[in-house]
Design an enzyme around this catalytic site. Structure first.
Site, PDB file in Angstrom:
ATOM      1  N   TYR A 421       0.890  -1.136   0.049  1.00 46.83           N
ATOM      2  CA  TYR A 421      -0.115   0.255   0.273  1.00 46.83           C
ATOM      3  C   TYR A 421       0.953   1.288  -0.182  1.00 46.83           C
ATOM      4  O   TYR A 421       1.709   1.382   1.063  1.00 46.83           O
ATOM      5  CB  TYR A 421      -0.952  -0.060   1.165  1.00 46.83           C
ATOM      6  CG  TYR A 421      -1.863  -1.095   0.995  1.00 46.83           C
ATOM      7  CD1 TYR A 421      -3.442  -0.523   0.932  1.00 46.83           C
ATOM      8  CD2 TYR A 421      -2.115  -2.205   1.463  1.00 46.83           C
ATOM      9  CE1 TYR A 421      -4.340  -1.355   0.697  1.00 46.83           C
ATOM     10  CE2 TYR A 421      -3.252  -3.207   1.294  1.00 46.83           C
ATOM     11  CZ  TYR A 421      -4.150  -2.673   0.884  1.00 46.83           C
ATOM     12  OH  TYR A 421      -5.267  -3.522   0.926  1.00 46.83           O
ATOM     13  N   HIS A 453      -4.326  -2.734  -7.704  1.00 47.25           N
ATOM     14  CA  HIS A 453      -5.679  -3.399  -7.507  1.00 47.25           C
ATOM     15  C   HIS A 453      -6.664  -2.221  -6.993  1.00 47.25           C
ATOM     16  O   HIS A 453      -8.019  -2.313  -7.542  1.00 47.25           O
ATOM     17  CB  HIS A 453      -5.385  -4.293  -6.324  1.00 47.25           C
ATOM     18  CG  HIS A 453      -6.798  -4.871  -6.000  1.00 47.25           C
ATOM     19  ND1 HIS A 453      -7.577  -4.400  -4.744  1.00 47.25           N
ATOM     20  CD2 HIS A 453      -7.464  -5.816  -6.345  1.00 47.25           C
ATOM     21  CE1 HIS A 453      -8.563  -5.077  -4.673  1.00 47.25           C
ATOM     22  NE2 HIS A 453      -8.383  -6.349  -5.733  1.00 47.25           N
ATOM     23  N   HIS A 454      -6.499  -1.056  -6.332  1.00 46.65           N
ATOM     24  CA  HIS A 454      -7.573  -0.197  -6.055  1.00 46.65           C
ATOM     25  C   HIS A 454      -6.734   1.214  -5.791  1.00 46.65           C
ATOM     26  O   HIS A 454      -5.629   1.244  -5.175  1.00 46.65           O
ATOM     27  CB  HIS A 454      -8.543  -0.708  -5.034  1.00 46.65           C
ATOM     28  CG  HIS A 454      -7.850  -0.710  -3.730  1.00 46.65           C
ATOM     29  ND1 HIS A 454      -7.808  -1.823  -2.962  1.00 46.65           N
ATOM     30  CD2 HIS A 454      -7.504   0.242  -2.797  1.00 46.65           C
ATOM     31  CE1 HIS A 454      -7.332  -1.624  -1.702  1.00 46.65           C
ATOM     32  NE2 HIS A 454      -7.118  -0.305  -1.462  1.00 46.65           N
ATOM     33  N   HIS A 525      -3.280   0.513  -3.800  1.00 50.08           N
ATOM     34  CA  HIS A 525      -2.617  -0.992  -3.593  1.00 50.08           C
ATOM     35  C   HIS A 525      -2.310  -1.529  -4.583  1.00 50.08           C
ATOM     36  O   HIS A 525      -2.856  -1.752  -5.804  1.00 50.08           O
ATOM     37  CB  HIS A 525      -4.114  -1.585  -3.159  1.00 50.08           C
ATOM     38  CG  HIS A 525      -3.891  -3.044  -2.803  1.00 50.08           C
ATOM     39  ND1 HIS A 525      -5.298  -3.753  -2.623  1.00 50.08           N
ATOM     40  CD2 HIS A 525      -2.871  -3.698  -2.602  1.00 50.08           C
ATOM     41  CE1 HIS A 525      -4.524  -5.110  -2.353  1.00 50.08           C
ATOM     42  NE2 HIS A 525      -3.378  -4.858  -2.372  1.00 50.08           N
ATOM     43  N   HIS A 607     -16.891  -3.978  -2.212  1.00 54.36           N
ATOM     44  CA  HIS A 607     -15.345  -4.321  -2.018  1.00 54.36           C
ATOM     45  C   HIS A 607     -15.246  -5.500  -1.095  1.00 54.36           C
ATOM     46  O   HIS A 607     -15.498  -5.539   0.095  1.00 54.36           O
ATOM     47  CB  HIS A 607     -14.837  -3.094  -1.593  1.00 54.36           C
ATOM     48  CG  HIS A 607     -13.135  -3.489  -1.776  1.00 54.36           C
ATOM     49  ND1 HIS A 607     -12.556  -3.553  -2.850  1.00 54.36           N
ATOM     50  CD2 HIS A 607     -12.400  -3.672  -0.477  1.00 54.36           C
ATOM     51  CE1 HIS A 607     -11.152  -3.639  -2.498  1.00 54.36           C
ATOM     52  NE2 HIS A 607     -11.116  -3.854  -1.112  1.00 54.36           N
ATOM     53  N   HIS A 609     -12.187  -9.240  -1.052  1.00 52.26           N
ATOM     54  CA  HIS A 609     -10.742  -9.654  -1.691  1.00 52.26           C
ATOM     55  C   HIS A 609     -10.988 -11.022  -2.546  1.00 52.26           C
ATOM     56  O   HIS A 609     -12.135 -11.279  -2.780  1.00 52.26           O
ATOM     57  CB  HIS A 609      -9.520  -9.541  -0.849  1.00 52.26           C
ATOM     58  CG  HIS A 609      -9.117  -8.286  -0.700  1.00 52.26           C
ATOM     59  ND1 HIS A 609      -8.236  -7.860   0.677  1.00 52.26           N
ATOM     60  CD2 HIS A 609      -9.438  -7.203  -0.863  1.00 52.26           C
ATOM     61  CE1 HIS A 609      -8.022  -6.861   0.483  1.00 52.26           C
ATOM     62  NE2 HIS A 609      -8.696  -6.100  -0.230  1.00 52.26           N
ATOM     63  N   MET A 682     -11.749  -8.508   2.969  1.00 57.19           N
ATOM     64  CA  MET A 682     -12.674  -7.165   3.643  1.00 57.19           C
ATOM     65  C   MET A 682     -14.155  -7.317   3.274  1.00 57.19           C
ATOM     66  O   MET A 682     -14.493  -8.117   2.346  1.00 57.19           O
ATOM     67  CB  MET A 682     -12.034  -5.947   2.854  1.00 57.19           C
ATOM     68  CG  MET A 682     -10.695  -5.613   3.057  1.00 57.19           C
ATOM     69  SD  MET A 682     -10.214  -4.046   2.371  1.00 57.19           S
ATOM     70  CE  MET A 682      -8.599  -3.709   2.987  1.00 57.19           C
TER      71      MET A 682
END
Length: 831
Positions: A421, A453-454, A525, A607, A609, A682
């Protein structure tokens, strides 16, 4: 080249620029010897076949186009755009054609065609006919004045009011003496008998006039039945259907999908760089197993489209119920275009229902057609892509002339580890005057589409200074700058696979005032499971803004499960459900103080994973469950974006919001923990709403001690000095961290199910946060989750089948035909 058009949609043959060639003129008699229309438009000469295909369930017209040496201007036209030229009846003798007044709008008459004029073009609508030998007539003469020119109305027998002759024979009949060639009156009895034999034209004419309404009804139903297979449920529309959504499915740009909803059906158009077959399908897993597939193309001028399915062993089988229906097909030297439709929910167990959830589209093509045995394997020309096919229509605001600014990382070294991150502070360049951000676009470095990823954008404390802009740092690191800790309010979120987000016309993200973000933190991320070394990234976001203010300021609420180790999932579970609660206590306090009339939610991002399989956002008002706020029953870790709500939803003080996440851990042998890594989990929802209030997070944490009691933990060491904390008893877990104890427990599916039922009923710790790290008074208190029905009962799906529609139309036709026949049989002669 052959083009297949649905009946009544001859102008639908535009090939969007991919069919850019010139075409040779049609045979003089029309395609395949059928009468038709022949003309030239936009550099093309074309021939429309006026014969309806015998396959009524397909309901198509066939248009044959052949290659022409050159276009009129000596070049190749940019695109194919055929349309029907104005039609007219041809004369019976020599001379030029004559335009029927009633046919001045491009609708063909029942006979004949259009002969080109001296310049090769068809006659202009309403143009007068030129003089010439022979007799001519128009369809609308009927005893009235003929159009200008020598055309005359031919007298018509047996049509009482349409000629100059008597409407029926008189009783005084004459006969000719063959010897003298003189005409003498016939005997009375023969005259009467002859008159009786000549009554039929009158009776037939009168009957036809009486039955004309029935004929119109019968003809309309016949047309409806003919087009039912091609567009049942697709709704009416212009000749060239609009497809509001599009996506390129392959990396080379050879396969483009366009689509749009048409009532209870979905209309799709495939544009593929091939002259062979084209395959398209829907799959739960993104592979060939248990997929719903359609294959089509144009072979030797004839279109084909077949509905298939595959079993769990990926064996392709023809579906006995054909639910994909061809609208038109085109092919030229480089491309094949197929347009077809399908009901969202069919009565076929071999079909996949199309819902608002993520759809994994599979595609394939080959340079040869399917062939009878279907032996042409597509090879590497295949792939899969996740899409949301039922995206609600949204108004796109042109942003070409609007100002923007970019927030991008500068040469960030991505570590060779699984998850990173990275946080970077930015200062909003627009200051001292209020503006509204209208659109946010991701700027993902080429080749890093699977690495990033985000991206989350946080509002930070306004008390910072420019010194925090000097460097970025790894997030959630012990050495992370303290200034990063002031950034708690999420103002935008983007996840892998998502596209740019456009705010509704009445809402914008406010910037430029004292209450708006001045310093923002961008959290990226990076997902690097292959531990690739030497990666340098420059990805980020682009914010497009306008000085033209909108009515409302947008806000974001993060709801769901607080990311922590208290969220855990046993191994080997085919399904495990976790719930995060935005409790009525938090919403009661925050909305009651800030907005008693409630807030309006207009978009949601769900959201999770890698273990995530489905997510639902459930809404309760006064204890009663409302319609789902948002859901994705086919969640794809690699495709997460904001869902626009079809209708804005009002959230009131005292409501409950439950984020329900479904996971599968059948391939894992150890516990899955809540955390930041993609191998952790998450369960979050990001709600975009207006007007903005002072509430940024509304979440919950389950009680950990009751979870540990399930595996037999009795006591932990206190005070807690380490994290994760250490277990004191029983002996089997002594001196183990609670994570090690949970992993040591022997989990089975039945144990996992019992544990799941326990966790869902446990009290939760409330998280209710304001901006600038402030908290509402309810923060940290314990609350009970609402009494809700589990599992969630989905709304019943009403399936429909166009084949059933065709059957009902056919029965209606039989009924009308029976009534018509009965009417004819019961109608007596008229004298």
């Amino acid at each position: 080249m052959a083009v297949v058009l649905r009946a009544g949609e001859r102008k639908a043959a535009s090939a969007a620029g991919v069919l850019g060639t010139a075409w040779q003129s049609c045979p003089s008699g029309g395609a395949a010897g059928h009468g038709g229309v022949r003309g030239r438009e936009c550099g093309f000469e074309m021939c429309f076949c006026s014969r309806l295909s015998a396959n009524l369930s397909g309901g198509v017209f066939i248009l044959h186009l052949q290659r022409k040496k050159s276009s009129p201007d000596g070049g190749s036209p940019a695109q194919l755009h055929p349309s029907a030229a104005p039609c007219a009846r041809t004369k019976r003798g020599g001379g030029r054609n004559e335009q029927s007044p009633r046919r001045a709008h491009g609708r063909c008459s029942r006979r004949g065609g259009v002969r080109p004029g001296p310049d090769g073009r068809p006659g202009e609508p309403g143009a007068a006919a030129s003089a010439g030998p022979g007799r001519e007539r128009t369809k609308r003469c009927r005893g009235r004045a003929a159009p200008t020119g020598p055309a005359r109305c031919r007298p018509q027998r047996g049509r009482g009011d349409r000629g100059t002759r008597p409407p029926f024979p008189t009783h005084t009949h004459t006969r000719t003496d063959t010897r003298t060639q003189t005409r003498t009156p016939a005997p009375a009895h023969r005259a009467r008998a002859h008159a009786e034999t000549h009554r039929w034209p009158l009776v037939r004419g009168e009957r036809m006039r009486r039955l004309r309404p029935w004929a119109l009804v019968l003809g309309g139903l016949l047309c409806a039945w003919a087009g039912a297979g091609a567009g049942a449920g697709a709704g009416a529309g212009p000749a060239l259907r609009s497809y509001p959504h599009s996506a390129v499915l392959d990396g080379a740009g050879a396969y483009r999908l366009r689509w749009g909803r048409r009532g209870s059906a979905l209309a799709l158009r495939l544009e593929v760089r091939t002259r062979g077959y084209v395959g398209f399908g829907l799959s739960a897993s993104g592979g060939m197993a248990s997929a719903d597939i359609v294959v089509g193309g144009v072979e030797r001028g004839q279109p084909y489209l077949q509905d298939y399915f595959t079993d769990e062993n990926r064996v392709l089988k023809k579906d006995p119920q054909q639910d994909y229906h061809l609208e038109y097909a085109m092919e030229n030297s480089t491309h094949t275009i197929l347009a077809f439709s399908r009901e969202l929910h069919t009565c076929d167990t071999n079909d996949k229902s199309i819902t608002e959830s993520t759809v994994r589209v599979i595609w394939a093509y080959h340079h040869k057609d399917m062939g009878e045995a279907g032996k042409n394997y597509h090879g590497s020309n295949r792939g899969t892509k996740s899409l949301r096919l039922l995206n609600p229509e949204r108004e796109e605001v042109s942003s070409a002339s609007l100002p923007y600014f970019d927030l991008t990382n500068k040469d960030v070294p991505v570590p060779d580890k699984d998850t990173t991150y990275w946080c970077q502070m930015f200062k909003i360049p627009v200051q001292h005057e209020k503006h509204h951000v209208t659109k946010v676009e991701p700027l993902i470095q080429k080749g890093h589409e699977n690495l990033v990823h985000h991206i989350l954008l946080y509002q930070c404390s306004s008390n910072l200074n420019d010194s925090v802009l000097d460097y970025g740092h790894e997030c959630y690191h012990p050495n992370m700058p303290d200034s990063f800790l002031t950034c708690e309010t999420v103002i935008f979120a983007w996840a892998i696979g998502g596209e740019g987000f456009t705010y509704p016309p009445h809402v914008g993200l406010s910037i430029g005032t004292a209450a708006d973000p001045l310093f923002v933190l961008m959290e990226v991320h990076y997902d690097n499971p292959s531990y690739t070394e030497g990666l340098i990234d420059n990805s980020g976001l682009r914010l497009i803004y306008t000085p033209v203010l909108r009515k409302y300021d947008a806000g974001v609420i993060e709801a769901g499960l607080w990311v922590s180790l208290f969220h855990n999932i046993p191994p080997g579970m085919p399904e495990f459900v976790s719930e995060g609660h935005c409790t009525l206590e938090c919403l009661e306090e925050a909305l009651g103080a800030e907005r008693p009339a409630g807030i309006q939610v207009f978009a949601v991002l769900l959201h999770a994973h890698l273990a995530g399989r489905a997510i639902r956002m459930r809404h309760f008002h006064n204890g009663e469950e409302q319609k789902l706020l948002a859901y994705d029953d086919e969640f794809d870790f690699n495709f997460q974006e904001f869902q626009y709500l079809k209708e804005e939803r009002t959230i009131l003080p005292g409501d409950n919001l439950v984020t329900e996440c479904h996971y599968s851990t059948v391939d894992r042998i150890r516990m899955t923990w809540g955390g930041l890594s993609t191998r952790n989990e998450m369960c979050l929802s990001y709600l975009l709403y207006y007007p903005r209030i002072n509430l940024t997070r509304c979440a919950s944490i389950p009680d950990i001690m009751e979870q540990l009691q399930f595996i037999g933990v009795k006591e932990i060491y206190r005070p807690v000095r380490t994290w994760p904390f250490i277990i004191k008893s029983p002996k089997q877990y002594k001196n183990l961290s609670f994570m090690d104890a949970m992993n040591k427990f022997k989990w089975s599916k039945s144990e996992g199910l019992s544990y799941n039922q326990l966790v869902l009923k446990l009290p939760v710790n409330v998280r209710c946060s304001k901006t600038d790290n402030a908290e509402w008074s309810i923060q940290g208190m314990t609350a009970l989750p609402p009494e809700i029905e589990r599992p969630y009962k989905t709304e019943p799906v009403i399936c429909s089948s166009s084949s059933c529609l065709s059957c009902s139309l056919f029965l209606t036709l039989l009924c009308i035909a029976y009534i018509t026949a009965s009417t004819i049989g019961n109608t007596g002669p008229f004298v």
